[in-house]
Design an enzyme around this catalytic site. Sequence first.
Site, PDB file in Angstrom:
ATOM      1  N   LYS A 257     -32.271  34.892  40.745  1.00  8.19           N
ATOM      2  CA  LYS A 257     -32.567  34.035  39.397  1.00  8.19           C
ATOM      3  C   LYS A 257     -34.398  34.238  39.110  1.00  8.19           C
ATOM      4  O   LYS A 257     -34.938  33.297  39.782  1.00  8.19           O
ATOM      5  CB  LYS A 257     -32.110  32.922  39.075  1.00  8.19           C
ATOM      6  CG  LYS A 257     -30.716  32.628  39.030  1.00  8.19           C
ATOM      7  CD  LYS A 257     -30.133  32.752  37.539  1.00  8.19           C
ATOM      8  CE  LYS A 257     -30.901  32.088  36.617  1.00  8.19           C
ATOM      9  NZ  LYS A 257     -30.401  32.628  35.403  1.00  8.19           N
TER      10      LYS A 257
ATOM     11  N   TYR B 149     -24.001  18.174  26.671  1.00 14.80           N
ATOM     12  CA  TYR B 149     -23.975  19.347  25.865  1.00 14.80           C
ATOM     13  C   TYR B 149     -23.854  20.599  26.776  1.00 14.80           C
ATOM     14  O   TYR B 149     -22.926  21.241  26.894  1.00 14.80           O
ATOM     15  CB  TYR B 149     -25.232  19.581  24.927  1.00 14.80           C
ATOM     16  CG  TYR B 149     -25.263  21.170  24.537  1.00 14.80           C
ATOM     17  CD1 TYR B 149     -24.754  21.291  23.385  1.00 14.80           C
ATOM     18  CD2 TYR B 149     -25.826  22.218  25.180  1.00 14.80           C
ATOM     19  CE1 TYR B 149     -24.427  22.732  22.697  1.00 14.80           C
ATOM     20  CE2 TYR B 149     -25.903  23.422  24.777  1.00 14.80           C
ATOM     21  CZ  TYR B 149     -25.242  23.687  23.548  1.00 14.80           C
ATOM     22  OH  TYR B 149     -25.288  24.901  22.857  1.00 14.80           O
ATOM     23  N   HIS B 150     -24.735  20.423  27.876  1.00 19.65           N
ATOM     24  CA  HIS B 150     -24.923  21.712  28.738  1.00 19.65           C
ATOM     25  C   HIS B 150     -23.867  21.463  29.951  1.00 19.65           C
ATOM     26  O   HIS B 150     -23.278  22.374  30.421  1.00 19.65           O
ATOM     27  CB  HIS B 150     -26.443  21.549  29.596  1.00 19.65           C
ATOM     28  CG  HIS B 150     -27.146  21.866  28.622  1.00 19.65           C
ATOM     29  ND1 HIS B 150     -27.858  20.785  28.064  1.00 19.65           N
ATOM     30  CD2 HIS B 150     -27.751  22.985  28.115  1.00 19.65           C
ATOM     31  CE1 HIS B 150     -28.777  21.209  27.148  1.00 19.65           C
ATOM     32  NE2 HIS B 150     -28.757  22.573  27.114  1.00 19.65           N
TER      33      HIS B 150
ATOM     34  N   ASP C  80     -36.052  30.722  34.146  1.00 17.77           N
ATOM     35  CA  ASP C  80     -34.577  30.362  33.481  1.00 17.77           C
ATOM     36  C   ASP C  80     -33.682  29.961  34.477  1.00 17.77           C
ATOM     37  O   ASP C  80     -33.266  30.324  35.530  1.00 17.77           O
ATOM     38  CB  ASP C  80     -33.956  31.751  33.039  1.00 17.77           C
ATOM     39  CG  ASP C  80     -32.527  31.826  32.605  1.00 17.77           C
ATOM     40  OD1 ASP C  80     -32.268  30.617  32.041  1.00 17.77           O
ATOM     41  OD2 ASP C  80     -31.697  32.636  32.918  1.00 17.77           O
TER      42      ASP C  80
ATOM     43  N   HIS D 291     -30.471  28.457  33.393  1.00 18.24           N
ATOM     44  CA  HIS D 291     -29.131  28.740  33.028  1.00 18.24           C
ATOM     45  C   HIS D 291     -28.444  29.588  34.234  1.00 18.24           C
ATOM     46  O   HIS D 291     -28.488  30.871  34.074  1.00 18.24           O
ATOM     47  CB  HIS D 291     -29.104  29.524  31.585  1.00 18.24           C
ATOM     48  CG  HIS D 291     -29.150  28.392  30.525  1.00 18.24           C
ATOM     49  ND1 HIS D 291     -30.458  28.487  30.029  1.00 18.24           N
ATOM     50  CD2 HIS D 291     -28.631  27.452  29.763  1.00 18.24           C
ATOM     51  CE1 HIS D 291     -30.615  27.387  29.048  1.00 18.24           C
ATOM     52  NE2 HIS D 291     -29.253  26.892  28.849  1.00 18.24           N
TER      53      HIS D 291
ATOM     54  N   TYR E 212     -32.840  23.762  15.839  1.00 17.15           N
ATOM     55  CA  TYR E 212     -33.621  23.804  17.236  1.00 17.15           C
ATOM     56  C   TYR E 212     -34.439  24.980  17.191  1.00 17.15           C
ATOM     57  O   TYR E 212     -34.119  26.140  16.960  1.00 17.15           O
ATOM     58  CB  TYR E 212     -32.615  24.121  18.086  1.00 17.15           C
ATOM     59  CG  TYR E 212     -32.931  23.996  19.588  1.00 17.15           C
ATOM     60  CD1 TYR E 212     -33.869  23.046  20.153  1.00 17.15           C
ATOM     61  CD2 TYR E 212     -32.659  25.162  20.650  1.00 17.15           C
ATOM     62  CE1 TYR E 212     -34.424  22.930  21.310  1.00 17.15           C
ATOM     63  CE2 TYR E 212     -32.943  25.040  21.797  1.00 17.15           C
ATOM     64  CZ  TYR E 212     -34.006  24.115  22.282  1.00 17.15           C
ATOM     65  OH  TYR E 212     -34.237  24.034  23.530  1.00 17.15           O
TER      66      TYR E 212
END
Length: 670
Positions: free
Chosen positions: A538, A169-170, A542, A544, A15
């Site tokens: 935040k 995945y996340h 981003d 996440h 990646y």
Amino acid sequence: MTERQKDRPWLMRTYAGHSTAEASNELYRRNLAKGQTGLSVAFDLPTQTGYDPDHVLARGEVGRVGVPVSHLGDMRRLFQDIPLEQMNTSMTINATAMWLLALYQVVAEEQGADISRLQGTTQNDIVKEYLSRGTHVFPPGPSLRLTTDMITYTVNHLPKWNPINICSYHLQEAGATPVQEISYAMSTAIAVLDAVFASGQVPEERRGDVVARISFFVNAGVRFVEEMCKMRAFGRIWDRITRERYGIEDARQRRFRYGVQVNSLGLTEAQPENNVQRIVLEMLAVTLSKDARARAVQLPAWNEALGLPRPWDQQWSLRIQQVLAHESDLLEYDDIFAGSHVVEAKVDALVEECLAEIDRIQEMGGAMAAVESGYLKSQLVASHAERRARIEAGEEKIVGVNCFESTEPSPLTADLDTAIQTVDPANEARVVAALHEWRDNRDETRAQDALATLKATAAGDGNLFPATLECARAGVTTGEWAWALRDVFGEFRAPTGVSSAPVAVAAEEGTPLAAVREKAARTAAEMGAGRLRLLVGKPGLDGHSNGAEQIAVRARDAGFEVVYQGIRLTPEQIVDAALAEDVHCVGLSILSGSHAELVPDVLDRLRDAGAADIPVVVGGIIPGADAAELRRAGVAAVFTPKDFGITEIIGRIVDEIRKANKLDPLEVPA
């Protein structure tokens, strides 16, 4: 015994992408020369969220976590001297997936490629963006339409392309158990396939072609046996859904096709050399079992918890795959777990629990309804809070973090400033200047006509891909394409899941949380405030948000009033909220590397507003030198992944509030 033919290895990817299209192109060509067999493109956050590099929200984010692609010229440079007809390219892109695939197709056409032979994958799974990764743009309905239009277009024009990589995945990174990971991914797949077939764009006899192009992208954690059984359960459930719900008779079209990235967020900043064996174990879970083997594997680098990996670090991860595939005898055998009583029992149990959860979600109206109601998000936040509590209590062991912490000095990190790659701060200005030059030199009339056609198509019910292709050819930019659709579809702020998350940590007398609650209550009383107020912000792009959510939940449980408005805020919005809510502390969470740009801006704005006495704390993936710089700029405390004790972090926030308000330190242990 007759010797059986050795299986072909999986696609090996890294990646990668950063700074500029030119720098990333050089990296890709170097990786291919080292034996990598596919490309995996990391885009920067402005590209992922539909902003041009000169937008206020893009500041500090350009080229940080991936490559900036603002228009056709960038895409040309990204793949210069790489023949796309012969390449298998994965693009981790979601809200703007249609746009990036259109740019890719036009570059392939310019190279003279037969586009029907293009192979690769666009992630294009928006559900997990609402739940965990935060790069969504549009509301669920229009997002599903973009996905549907893209799938139907590729099935008809790019038949070897995987138009969606349904991505659990996340979800695991956001706290999902194996049952949640499988169930939420399968529910997303059902929502997507139902929408595609309801659109009327695919004839009945081609349903199997659509199902055959659906692929998955999963996470492999370090619980080796559980992860391997999870993959077998995934395959069994997918076979059942595609056969029973959609009537697909051809077993090859029902095959569960997946790629994997092993768990990046499970990598530790403490004793980072341990990450190498974690990566190996996690890879084995998705390669050892032939019947559930990944089609493509990309491994993170050992130092991802520290910052951006260097080419050498990525090479190490590629070599891990190559040693397994080419030196070991793994590919010479049939499935080595076939007939295992342990594996069969575990897989049966997972299948049963997952089918029950999938039915529960269907009863709510499906995945999209479960996103909008906040059900899926609150379940993930709760699971994650429970896991964090187990780690803090020492029930779940992480070597080098909460056990076996004594260590020899590591030669790998002896010089931390050279143990990771850094992005030149001047890079952003160069990218912005190049964008302005592109806009100045294009055919403006054609670009505006293409955008008008795109908006008209969006307002109707036609397939959006042809209009998007014309935008790509006309020199439209990423931000312009996304803003045209925002004008028609609107934007979406996903539920945070914080307010509905249950209490995960006990606060009985004598517990660490009880001590912090006592400390917070006494501090509030001494300041004449009902409760301490914490703003969790935040800034930037981003998305996440797992860490921010866990801090918000634990602060709430410690008696704070928490202001958390979700992701994607400007420093100006954060400061405005801090002043309006009269907070006692501002906590900023940034994992994308934009802290050096955005945090000082928040500090300056607080000073300008006469609120310099509000302490600002920062959490994220922040190299030591940067942390020292932030503290010099006025940040009260910096927390990184090695600070895993959330209750302890909340206690330190109380300490900083006391210090800022000139109160004596409390002797309450925390």
